[in-house]
Every structure is written in C-alpha cells, then in structure tokens.
Design an enzyme around this catalytic site. Structure first.
Site, PDB file in Angstrom:
ATOM      1  N   LYS A  95     -40.758   1.093  35.977  1.00 33.80           N
ATOM      2  CA  LYS A  95     -39.716   1.298  34.956  1.00 33.80           C
ATOM      3  C   LYS A  95     -38.548   2.067  35.556  1.00 33.80           C
ATOM      4  CE  LYS A  95     -39.580   5.007  32.265  1.00 33.80           C
ATOM      5  NZ  LYS A  95     -38.227   5.575  32.141  1.00 33.80           N
ATOM      6  N   ASN A  96     -38.875   3.076  36.368  1.00 34.16           N
ATOM      7  CA  ASN A  96     -37.824   3.923  36.938  1.00 34.16           C
ATOM      8  C   ASN A  96     -37.004   3.203  38.001  1.00 34.16           C
ATOM      9  OD1 ASN A  96     -38.507   6.028  35.293  1.00 34.16           O
ATOM     10  ND2 ASN A  96     -39.671   7.145  36.812  1.00 34.16           N
TER      11      ASN A  96
ATOM     12  N   ARG B  17     -31.195   7.291  30.300  1.00 29.86           N
ATOM     13  CA  ARG B  17     -30.348   7.964  31.298  1.00 29.86           C
ATOM     14  C   ARG B  17     -29.451   7.002  32.054  1.00 29.86           C
ATOM     15  NH1 ARG B  17     -35.093  10.139  34.676  1.00 29.86           N
ATOM     16  NH2 ARG B  17     -36.198   8.529  33.567  1.00 29.86           N
TER      17      ARG B  17
ATOM     18  N   ASP C 195     -36.416  10.853  27.415  1.00 29.08           N
ATOM     19  CA  ASP C 195     -37.465  11.670  26.822  1.00 29.08           C
ATOM     20  C   ASP C 195     -37.041  13.138  26.739  1.00 29.08           C
ATOM     21  OD1 ASP C 195     -39.058   9.466  26.615  1.00 29.08           O
ATOM     22  OD2 ASP C 195     -39.937   9.727  28.578  1.00 29.08           O
TER      23      ASP C 195
ATOM     24  N   ASP D 137     -44.407  13.055  36.456  1.00 28.96           N
ATOM     25  CA  ASP D 137     -44.895  12.071  35.465  1.00 28.96           C
ATOM     26  C   ASP D 137     -46.409  11.884  35.517  1.00 28.96           C
ATOM     27  OD1 ASP D 137     -42.318  10.529  34.309  1.00 28.96           O
ATOM     28  OD2 ASP D 137     -41.981  11.061  36.391  1.00 28.96           O
TER      29      ASP D 137
ATOM     30  N   VAL E 296     -40.498  20.704  37.856  1.00 28.96           N
ATOM     31  CA  VAL E 296     -39.382  19.746  37.903  1.00 28.96           C
ATOM     32  C   VAL E 296     -38.545  19.791  36.620  1.00 28.96           C
ATOM     33  CG1 VAL E 296     -38.751  17.322  38.225  1.00 28.96           C
ATOM     34  CG2 VAL E 296     -40.672  18.289  39.507  1.00 28.96           C
TER      35      VAL E 296
END
Length: 434
Positions: free
Chosen positions: A24-25, A94, A118, A306, A328
C-alpha cells in the site's frame, strides 16, 4: 448510508496460505511518480486497497488517465494538466503533498489540500515545504492547503532533520527533473523508498545511493513511462505471520522477500517462534509457546512502526511482561483503548521504556507500552481508529472468549488486500453486517 461491520467469533488456530501483493505504501507513490513520464507506465502486482482508488481519483482530477484492472494499474499523462488537487480530498491520506513537485514540473504551479491519513501523530509538512523552497519554489501554507509556484526547480543540498519517508519521496520526485544536482542527507532508506528510486531510474532518472543515508540525484530533461512489478508488502506479510502465532496456528506467507522482514523474523524468533523460510514463502509457528520481549520501533532497518500493532496482540499471548517503545510517531498507540476493551492488559507511558531515550523523551507523548501476558481476551464492540489498529483488533477477536463486533472496517480495507477473503480462507469465523 449504513456502515459495514464485521462480526468475529473465536475461531481456533488460523492456518493456510496468503499471497501478499505490492505494498500500500509503495503503490500510491509509484502512481504519483508515473505522472512524470511522457508515456504510459504500468504497475504490476498492485494490491486491491482503498488507497489505490483514492489516489487514482486525485490523479484523474489533475488530467492524468488511470486504468485499473485486477493486479495492474496503467497511468498516462493527459494533454492538459490541471494543477489543483480538489479540496474534497483534504485529510483523506498523505498523497497530495507528494504531488507538489511533479505538478511544479508539469504546470509551474500547484495547489494541494492538507494531508491526513491515520491519526497516529503529527505528520509535519514542514520538511516537504522547506525542501521545495530550497529548490526554488515559492510556497504558501494556508488554512485549506498549500499553494506553490516555480518556473524551474533547481537542485540543492538538503539535510533532513529526521529520515522522513514522505519528505525523502517528495525530494526524489522533485529532483529528478530539476536543474542540476540534488543531494539528500539524512534520507529515509526504507525498502519502499528504494523501490520508488528504482522505478524513477527505469523512467530515465539519474539516482545514486551513497553510504550514510545520502542520495544524489542529477536532474534530467525528461522521463519516459516504465513498467515495474511491486515487491510484496512487508507490513501485510508480518501481520499474517503474527495472525498464525496469536491463534496458535501457522500461516504460510508467499510473495514477500525475506530481506524485507529480516528484523521482524529475529524479533519473533527471540519470542520463541520457529521459522521455515524458502525463496517462495515463509511460515512461523510456536509449538512451545511464546516468551515476553522488549521491542523498540525505528526507521529502517530497525523494527518497523507498522509492525508494532499486531505485535501488541502477540504480547498478550506471551508469558510475562513485554515492553514496546515507539520512536517514529508520537501518537501511534491511539489504538490501545480498543484492545483494552477486549481484555488486553496494556498500560501506556510517556517515558522511554525498553530502549534508549528517543526524540519524544521530554514530551507528554504516550509512546511506550507495558503488556502483561497471557491475558484472557473477551469479545467486545469496538470502533477502529486506523488501518493497523483494525488488523490487531481482528487478531484479538480471533482469540477472544465470545463474539466481537468491529466498526470502521473500511480502515482495514484501505490498507490490506482483500482482508475479509484472506481471513476467511485461514479459517476465521467472520461475517459482514450493517
């Protein structure tokens, strides 16, 4: 419109195979990068996640053609570029901020709405804005979004105060067509960042990876379209491996290379997991049970932020007190109340526990957690605040004593490839409701 919910019953050990698609990223960033090419670009092994549709809609609003078929996305620039991302996309993810650099190259001006995603803590846009200013852009940050202008971006030396993934990606996509050389110091080196750089290189970009988090980009006149196979999602792979361990089962994960999971594998092995790894798949089981651990998240190649959400549920199955230290994002533990409601014995603290002092050590950010295992989990009605929290709540529901109702499951579907079907195939007793 009534919102979909999932009802989950305790299901015993989850077993079976999961094929992991592209991350996804990575997919949405590649979609933005494809704007820069003069011909069509194709992304293969693309996941079916909500983020893809959202990014495609933004690109189409700019005049970019997007065609989506199962596992494949084709993107081609239209004849006319509209340099404004509509305000209706404010706060959804984002991606808009990453479109600033490409739009300045294509149209000389840009407007993008404020970023969202998120609720895991501040995602400051100042790194992005400062970098573009150093490259010669005039930028104004307003209440509704960011306006930028530049006749031609110019290369510069840019030092990032923190190895931010998003800011590194912004600079990469802005520097490839800029005049002259750009040097990024303190760059993020996550696999998804390297993957994006390799895609840009296929398009004709001149990029060098140097030691000590340094990336050197020499601007070129134009980029062409390119094709790439997206590597397997390391977050999804880890999540399903943990799904097997949490439930006392075993999930075999295909499609994610071992090198993307190297730190995660060792972390789970220290807790008592046994691994079987081949070039095609990997699997984990814990026949002798799990031990408590202290884990600190970090930038790559450290333990990924994550990964900590499914890990938190795994801690409740491990014997003893486990500690998690998040370094983070300052608000990543926003999902803990949902797990507490399900009986997870978790306490959060503002102190740095389980690792050296991090950049949040003198703040009020609750970024450390102590988890007692083995906890007795119970079914509950919970609302999910974000993607990763959603997955962890599914895992908790799978080992709870009675039925759970999860609301906000659209978050899970935004970030995981067909999660309902995947969980179903592993033996989870899950049904959709309204």
């Amino acid at each position: 419109m009534s919102e979909e919910v999932w009802h989950i019953e305790p299901s015993g050990p989850l077993r079976g195979d999961v094929e992991v698609r592209g991350s996804k990223n990575a997919v949405s960033k590649h979609m933005v990068a494809a704007m820069l090419g003069t011909g069509p670009s194709t992304l293969l092994n693309a996941p079916e996640v909500g983020e893809v549709g959202l990014t495609a809609a933004m690109l189409e609003a700019l005049g970019i053609h997007v065609e989506i078929t199962p596992g494949e996305i084709t993107i081609e620039r239209g004849a006319e570029i509209r340099p404004r991302v509509p305000e209706e996309y404010t706060g959804l993810n984002r991606i808009p901020i990453l479109m600033l650099g490409p739009l300045l190259h294509l149209a000389g001006e840009a407007f993008v709405p404020l970023v969202g995603g998120d609720p895991i803590g501040r995602r400051p846009v100042n790194f992005h804005v400062e970098a573009l200013r150093l490259m010669g852009a005039e930028i104004e940050v307003g209440e509704t979004g960011i306006t930028a202008k530049a006749t031609r971006l110019r290369g510069n030396r840019i030092t990032l105060p923190y190895p931010s993934v998003g800011a590194t990606e912004t600079i990469l996509m802005s520097a490839v067509l800029a005049e002259g050389k750009t040097v990024i110091k303190g760059a993020a080196m996550e696999p998804e960042v390297v993957e994006l750089a390799l895609f840009l290189q296929r398009m004709g970009a001149m990029i060098e990876m140097s030691p000590d988090r340094r990336i050197v980009i020499e601007g070129v006149e134009r980029l062409r379209g390119a094709s790439t196979w997206l590597a397997g999602d390391r977050i999804e792979a880890f999540s399903y491996l943990v799904a097997g361990l949490v439930t006392g089962g075993e999930v075999r994960v295909h499609g994610c290379p071992q090198d993307r999971l190297v730190t995660a594998i060792t972390t789970l092995a220290r807790m008592g997991a046994r691994f079987d790894i081949t070039d095609e798949w990997l699997t984990a089981s814990a026949p002798a049970g799990l031990r408590a651990a202290a884990v600190q998240t970090d930038t790559h190649p450290g333990f990924m932020t994550d990964w900590q959400t499914p890990l938190m549920v795994l801690f409740t199955r491990a014997d003893g007190m486990s500690v998690l230290h998040e370094t983070v994002f300052e608000n990543r533990l926003v999902y803990v109340p949902a797990l507490q409601k399900m009986g997870c014995e978790i306490e959060v603290f503002a102190q740095c526990l389980g690792g050296p002092a991090c950049r949040y050590h003198d703040s009020n950010a609750k970024h450390s957690a102590v988890v007692r295992g083995v906890s007795k989990l119970r079914g509950a009605d919970v609302t999910l605040p974000d993607i990763r929290a959603g997955f962890s709540a599914v895992l908790a529901a799978a080992v709870a004593e009675d039925t759970s109702t999860l609301r906000g499951v659209n978050h899970i579907e935004r970030g995981y490839h067909r999660p309902f079907e995947q969980f179903n195939s592993l033996g989870l007793k899950i049904r959709r409701g309204k």
